[in-house]
Enzyme design. Structure first.
Site, mmCIF file in Angstrom:
data_model
loop_
_atom_site.group_PDB
_atom_site.id
_atom_site.type_symbol
_atom_site.label_atom_id
_atom_site.label_comp_id
_atom_site.label_asym_id
_atom_site.label_seq_id
_atom_site.Cartn_x
_atom_site.Cartn_y
_atom_site.Cartn_z
ATOM 1 N N HIS A 186 20.891 -28.942 -20.576
ATOM 2 C CA HIS A 186 19.738 -28.287 -19.948
ATOM 3 C C HIS A 186 18.481 -28.628 -20.748
ATOM 4 C CE1 HIS A 186 16.986 -25.212 -18.531
ATOM 5 N NE2 HIS A 186 17.767 -25.098 -17.477
ATOM 6 N N GLU A 219 16.034 -31.157 -12.613
ATOM 7 C CA GLU A 219 15.041 -30.109 -12.836
ATOM 8 C C GLU A 219 13.837 -30.676 -13.571
ATOM 9 O OE1 GLU A 219 17.293 -26.039 -13.250
ATOM 10 O OE2 GLU A 219 17.431 -27.103 -15.125
HETATM 11 P P1 PGA Z 1 13.885 -21.281 -12.974
HETATM 12 O O1 PGA Z 1 14.927 -22.016 -13.935
HETATM 13 O O2 PGA Z 1 14.579 -21.055 -11.649
HETATM 14 O O3 PGA Z 1 13.567 -20.006 -13.661
HETATM 15 O O4 PGA Z 1 12.711 -22.186 -12.812
HETATM 16 C C1 PGA Z 1 15.744 -23.032 -13.441
HETATM 17 C C2 PGA Z 1 16.634 -23.561 -14.531
HETATM 18 O O5 PGA Z 1 16.151 -23.857 -15.635
HETATM 19 O O6 PGA Z 1 17.850 -23.704 -14.302
#
Ligand code: PGA
Length: 233
Positions: A104, A156
């Site tokens: 992540h 992401e």
């Molecule tokens: P968020 O986080 O939905 O708060 O933007 C997503 C993530 O980091 O998995």
């Protein structure tokens, strides 16, 4: 029918009591599930990634209430069992979860996880039959994955995480297409400021196979709305 993954990443949030309260509001009656089998009546797979301390109590609750939810860990040790203080090994996680998040962007940023460690974690997950969900924010991170990677990718963009400013669905779809060019036709899911309002716009894109919600997943009713809206597609 296309299968969609709806992932909740709780990050470093919730005590056992808070998690139990969250679950209470998500009974099989509330989820779009069959009251008989407990299976989702739709093509959705719900993946809940809580902190390690809550995996076991959640496993018990999910089994007891027959909720159609699969558990995922948020991280995995790059090492096997042994003298690695503070680490949770693949063998331990495999008792509790089916999935594991790897790499992540918060781990890459705050804990300096680099490509080699990420590759070790992927290998460890696979060796314990856990499906790795590898988080990437740009193509370089995709290109440095081990050859033949066959888990799930959670795309992401950093600017979208926790900011309330998601990527556009079209751009996320283009990125998913480019990731598939490198890795083949594996599931690509989008994360970053996903809400019940925008979930359908992402899931409507041809190359996107799901969403990952952080902040929005902490509130059980908002998460339920995400699932319900996804189930309509
Ligand atoms: P968020 O986080 O939905 O708060 O933007 C997503 C993530 O980091 O998995």
């Amino acid at each position: 029918m296309k299968k969609f993954f709806i992932l909740a990443n709780w990050k470093s949030n919730k005590t056992i009591g808070e998690a139990e309260e969250w679950i209470k509001q998500l009974t099989t009656y509330n989820l779009p599930a069959s009251p008989v089998s407990g299976q989702l009546t739709t093509n959705l797979e719900i993946i809940l990634c809580p902190p390690f301390t809550i995996l076991y109590p959640l496993k018990l609750s999910i089994e007891k209430l027959q909720l159609p939810i699969k558990l995922g860990a948020q991280d995995i040790s790059p090492f096997p069992d042994g003298p690695y203080t503070g680490e949770v090994s693949g063998k331990m996680i495999a008792e509790l979860a089916f999935y594991v998040l790897v790499g992540h962007s918060e781990r890459r940023t705050y804990f300096e996880e680099k490509e080699q460690m990420i590759a070790q974690k992927i290998e460890m997950a696979i060796s314990f039959n856990l499906t790795p969900i590898v988080c990437v924010s740009h193509l370089d991170e995709v290109k440095s994955l081990p050859c033949g990677f066959s888990g799930i990718i959670l795309y992401e963009p950093i600017s979208a995480i926790g900011t309330g400013e998601p990527d556009t669905p079209e751009n996320a779809n283009r990125m998913a297409e480019r990731i598939k060019d490198f890795l083949g036709d594996i599931p690509i899911i989008y994360g970053g400021s996903v809400t019940s309002e925008n979930v359908v716009s992402f899931l409507s894109q041809p190359r996107i196979s799901g969403v990952g919600a952080g902040k929005a997943s902490l509130d059980p009713l908002e998460f339920l709305k995400i699932v319900r809206n996804a189930a309509k597609i």
